[in-house]
Design an enzyme around this catalytic site. Structure first.
Site, short mmCIF file in Angstrom:
data_model
loop_
_atom_site.label_atom_id
_atom_site.label_comp_id
_atom_site.label_asym_id
_atom_site.label_seq_id
_atom_site.Cartn_x
_atom_site.Cartn_y
_atom_site.Cartn_z
N CYS A 1 7.65 -47.01 -2.68
CA CYS A 1 7.34 -47.74 -3.86
C CYS A 1 8.44 -48.55 -4.42
CB CYS A 1 6.39 -47.01 -4.85
SG CYS A 1 5.25 -45.92 -4.44
N ALA A 2 9.11 -49.41 -3.27
CA ALA A 2 10.39 -49.72 -3.48
C ALA A 2 10.40 -51.16 -4.43
CB ALA A 2 11.18 -50.13 -2.06
N PRO B 1 10.47 -54.14 -7.19
CA PRO B 1 11.04 -55.14 -6.64
C PRO B 1 12.41 -55.01 -5.86
CG PRO B 1 11.20 -55.24 -8.95
CD PRO B 1 10.27 -54.07 -8.41
N LYS C 1 16.17 -50.56 -7.06
CA LYS C 1 16.84 -49.15 -6.61
C LYS C 1 17.27 -49.28 -5.22
CE LYS C 1 14.02 -46.74 -10.28
NZ LYS C 1 13.34 -48.28 -10.58
N ASP D 1 6.81 -50.25 0.61
CA ASP D 1 5.91 -50.54 -0.54
C ASP D 1 4.49 -50.96 -0.02
OD1 ASP D 1 6.29 -51.40 -3.87
OD2 ASP D 1 4.76 -52.14 -2.75
N ASP E 1 1.13 -48.17 3.31
CA ASP E 1 0.85 -47.20 2.28
C ASP E 1 1.56 -45.88 2.52
OD1 ASP E 1 -0.31 -45.62 0.54
OD2 ASP E 1 -2.79 -46.03 1.26
N ASP F 1 10.08 -43.57 -7.02
CA ASP F 1 9.70 -44.00 -8.39
C ASP F 1 8.35 -44.46 -8.51
OD1 ASP F 1 9.86 -45.44 -10.82
OD2 ASP F 1 11.17 -46.95 -10.24
N CYS G 1 8.52 -44.72 -15.13
CA CYS G 1 8.82 -45.55 -16.38
C CYS G 1 7.59 -45.44 -17.20
CB CYS G 1 8.97 -47.14 -15.92
SG CYS G 1 7.75 -47.88 -15.31
#
Length: 428
Positions: A244-245, A247, A250, A265, A291, A307, A360
């Protein structure tokens, strides 16, 4: 046959207010993110500064909406429906006058064309009544009641009070540096403050592309709290997977730390931005559009960073819309998705490798409780405690060993987004 008249053009300034009304409708009625609603709502506006005004208007309403509504209700015999255009117009007018400093006559003149018929008289009358009192907003905004109740139950009254102080204004801009050795030099040139090596905080700045060093690619925008999960992995020369990289903050941290990074992503459009950022910074990573629940790496990795998608309530300082979009059902849906992702990516870590899970979010269901369930179900993973010297001054290590940041932490230096992160080692 009579000619059909073209609709009259909006008076100056009204188009931006009309667009802000559309943005708020998207957020409050359809549950769209502010940034998502902004694009269609501002289509047709001529200037970039008009689009900036639309964002400022909508964000001001969302930051102060509980208090704006209290003022409106104090001047009406009967409460207006939440979605009534009259209430929305009054929110916009009052936000301009009381938050953005727009003169009262201009604030009301630019919203009255948004309301037709009887409601227009109501808007004009209520606004006039309030301005004649006169009125003011409290020193800090009031959180929406469901959010305040949820966070007080989880974290206590002091956290809620800190969150309300953090909501009052947009936070400063944080930069992550590709070369931590340049921290002091860049801080001096940009008049910034560093809270950790490789970090720089700017209290005042113009547009990001105009900040010195943007074109050279030595830094990227990333909240300090958002940079901590990748810091927990540290430097290395092996293979790391950023799940899930987009934008890409990280991913760039890991690449700058020496890792051979695969960034995966599901959103191709967001990965395009990641690719642009890699090009600007001169860093490299393998980009995979897929996915994560269906894709698998060709071999286990030395480090995996997840993340995970979440309610995003931790970034309310920058995105106040999350306070109205992140309802319990959404949180529950995110928890279920996180569980599936964690269970899957755990298999991508080699024995002895590192898995970092982060969100987050300020919801314990998406952080602490999620981690506890994972460790209870995976005896081959053990928590690797986060140490005090891995954190900024003012952010304590937890006794449990995971990382939890709150908006009230280092408030005197600009605060933090709310984040959870945990570092685990695969033991077998």
């Amino acid at each position: 046959m009579a000619e059909r008249r073209a609709p009259a053009a909006d008076p100056p300034g009204v188009a931006a207010r009309r667009a802000a009304l559309r943005v708020l409708d998207g957020v409050l009625r359809r549950g769209e993110a502010l940034e998502v609603a902004l694009g269609p709502a501002t289509r047709g506006l001529d200037r970039a500064d008009d689009r900036g005004l639309v964002h400022a208007l909508a964000a001001a309403v969302l930051r102060w909406m509980v208090d704006l509504d209290a003022l409106i209700d104090s001047a009406t015999a009967r409460a207006l429906p939440d979605d009534a255009k009259a209430r929305m117009a009054l929110r916009l007018a009052l936000a301009q006058a009381l938050v953005l400093g727009t003169p009262g006559h201009a604030a009301i003149a630019t919203v009255l064309p948004l309301v037709d018929g009887g409601p227009r008289k109501l808007v004009h009358g209520v606004f006039g009544t309030l301005m004649r009192r006169p009125v003011a907003l409290p020193e800090v905004p009031t959180l929406p009641a469901p959010v305040a109740a949820r966070w007080q139950a989880a974290w206590g009254a002091a956290m809620v009070a800190g969150a309300e102080r953090a909501l009052a204004a947009p936070p400063p801009l944080d930069l992550t540096l590709a070369d931590a050795g340049q921290t002091e030099a860049l801080a001096a040139r940009l008049h910034g403050v560093s809270l950790m090596p490789g970090h720089l905080r700017l209290a005042e700045h113009g547009g990001v592309p105009e900040i010195e060093g943007f074109g050279e690619g030595g830094w990227w925008v990333q909240d300090l709290a958002a940079s901590l999960p990748a810091r927990l992995i540290g430097g290395g020369e092996g293979r790391a997977i950023d799940v899930c990289a987009a934008p890409g903050g990280k991913t760039m941290q890991l690449a700058a730390a020496g890792w051979h990074v695969t960034a995966i992503d599901i959103a191709e459009s967001r990965l395009a931005r990641l690719s642009e950022n890699l090009g600007r910074t001169g860093l490299s990573a393998e980009i995979v559009t897929a996915d994560a629940l269906k894709w698998s790496p060709p071999a286990p990795a030395d480090a995996v960073l997840l993340d995970a998608p979440c309610s995003a309530t931790g970034i309310f300082r920058r995105h106040p819309d999350v306070l109205y979009r992140a309802h319990p059902r959404l949180i529950g849906e995110m928890v279920a998705l996180q569980t599936r992702l964690l269970n899957r990516v755990a298999n991508w870590v080699r024995p002895g490798g590192v898995l970092v899970y982060a969100t987050c979010s300020l919801e314990p269901e998406e952080g602490e409780r999620q981690l506890e369930r994972f460790l209870a179900a995976h005896a081959n993973f053990t928590l690797d405690p986060v140490l005090p010297d891995e954190l900024p001054d003012g952010v304590p290590a937890t006794r449990q060993g995971w990382l939890r940041t709150f908006p009230q932490q280092i408030a005197d230096k600009g605060g933090l987004d709310g984040f959870f992160a945990a570092r685990m080692i695969r033991t077998g």
